[in-house]
Design an enzyme around this catalytic site. Structure first.
Site, PDB file in Angstrom:
ATOM      1  N   TYR A   1       6.777   6.496  17.445  1.00  0.00           N
ATOM      2  CA  TYR A   1       7.114   6.683  16.035  1.00  0.00           C
ATOM      3  C   TYR A   1       8.349   7.567  15.887  1.00  0.00           C
ATOM      4  O   TYR A   1       9.296   7.236  15.164  1.00  0.00           O
ATOM      5  CB  TYR A   1       5.924   7.301  15.308  1.00  0.00           C
ATOM      6  CG  TYR A   1       6.121   7.443  13.824  1.00  0.00           C
ATOM      7  CD1 TYR A   1       5.952   6.354  12.978  1.00  0.00           C
ATOM      8  CD2 TYR A   1       6.481   8.663  13.257  1.00  0.00           C
ATOM      9  CE1 TYR A   1       6.130   6.478  11.604  1.00  0.00           C
ATOM     10  CE2 TYR A   1       6.664   8.797  11.898  1.00  0.00           C
ATOM     11  CZ  TYR A   1       6.487   7.706  11.069  1.00  0.00           C
ATOM     12  OH  TYR A   1       6.670   7.832   9.712  1.00  0.00           O
TER      13      TYR A   1
ATOM     14  N   SER B   1       0.841  -1.199   0.000  1.00  0.00           N
ATOM     15  CA  SER B   1       0.000   0.000   0.000  1.00  0.00           C
ATOM     16  C   SER B   1       0.870   1.240   0.000  1.00  0.00           C
ATOM     17  O   SER B   1       2.085   1.185   0.223  1.00  0.00           O
ATOM     18  CB  SER B   1      -0.918   0.023   1.233  1.00  0.00           C
ATOM     19  OG  SER B   1      -0.147   0.120   2.422  1.00  0.00           O
ATOM     20  N   GLY B   2       0.247   2.388  -0.257  1.00  0.00           N
ATOM     21  CA  GLY B   2       0.852   3.698  -0.077  1.00  0.00           C
ATOM     22  C   GLY B   2       2.185   3.884  -0.769  1.00  0.00           C
ATOM     23  O   GLY B   2       2.351   3.591  -1.957  1.00  0.00           O
TER      24      GLY B   2
END
Length: 253
Positions: free
Chosen positions: A158, A20-21
């Site tokens: 993150y 994806s992406g």
């Protein structure tokens, strides 16, 4: 000719997070530049779509179910590339996850999951690929500008994992460039459309673009892919241990 330095004909690239992406964008762009592609991700059905897209561009593609947080999966992906194509020239270390949990509420399991995929997964993939790469090969780690700055969301796990990617990149470049002929570099994307940006609070992206991005817009995936091709190809043949922001100017604000 200078443009020929950007071509990847005859080379094989492994792209993690290829379901994806940005992972799909990397697979497409490297195929357009002439490379055959090996894509790995957990979502096998989505990987099949990426494989069909690459093959539609006239390049060969192998899709392998891969969880980068599992070292054995990483080694299996590298081994599959060698078995299918006989070589592995480029790794795009793209697989990653993110959370937006306030630091006082984030559980150990939530924090560890992000670090396990983003940092540990990048390390296991780099290690597995470096074992079989020839001199002249290239690894491009995908970090984030959130490893350098903050952007108004609670993203401790993150940000920590992406900051660590910077240190990992430089150390692997120091270890492997002279001894093994493998260049290791890092891209730090700013705001690019992805599954993570789909989860942003309403109005957040627009506010960040207005306040923090001098170029006033999100990045186009092809702009990031072009930077990766530069680092991975002979065009970037004298570049190693570099960290390249592709962020529309966020880091100067």
């Amino acid at each position: 000719m200078i443009l020929e330095r950007f071509r990847l004909d005859g080379r094989v690239v492994v792209v993690t997070g290829g379901s994806s992406g940005l992972g799909v964008a990397f697979a497409r762009g490297f195929a357009e530049a002439g490379a055959d592609v090996v894509v790995g991700a957990r979502r096998v059905d989505r990987l099949a779509e990426t494989r069909r897209m690459v093959e539609g561009l006239g390049r060969r593609c192998l899709a392998v179910a891969t969880d980068v947080s599992v070292p054995a999966d990483c080694q299996a992906l590298a081994d599959a590339a060698i078995e299918e194509f006989g070589r592995l020239d480029i790794l795009i270390n793209n697989a990653g996850v993110g959370t937006a949990v306030p630091a006082l509420k984030e559980t150990p399991e939530e924090f560890r999951r992000v670090v396990d995929v983003n940092l540990h997964g990048s390390y296991w993939m780099a290690q597995a690929c470096a074992r079989v790469m020839r001199p002249g090969s290239s690894i491009v780690n995908i970090g984030s500008i959130l490893g350098e700055t903050t952007a108004g969301l609670p993203q401790a796990a993150y940000s920590a994992s992406k900051a660590a990617i910077t240190g990992l990149t430089r150390d692997l470049a120091q270890q492997w460039t002279a001894r093994r002929g493998i260049r290791v570099n890092c891209l730090e994307p700013g705001f690019f459309a992805s599954e993570m940006t789909d989860e942003y609070p309403e109005g957040y992206l627009e506010r960040m673009l207005a306040q923090r991005v001098p170029m006033g817009r999100p990045g186009d995936a092809d702009e990031l892919v072009a930077a990766a091709i530069f680092l991975a190809s002979d065009a970037g043949g004298y570049v190693t241990g570099a960290v390249l922001p592709v962020d529309g100017g966020i880091l100067i604000t």
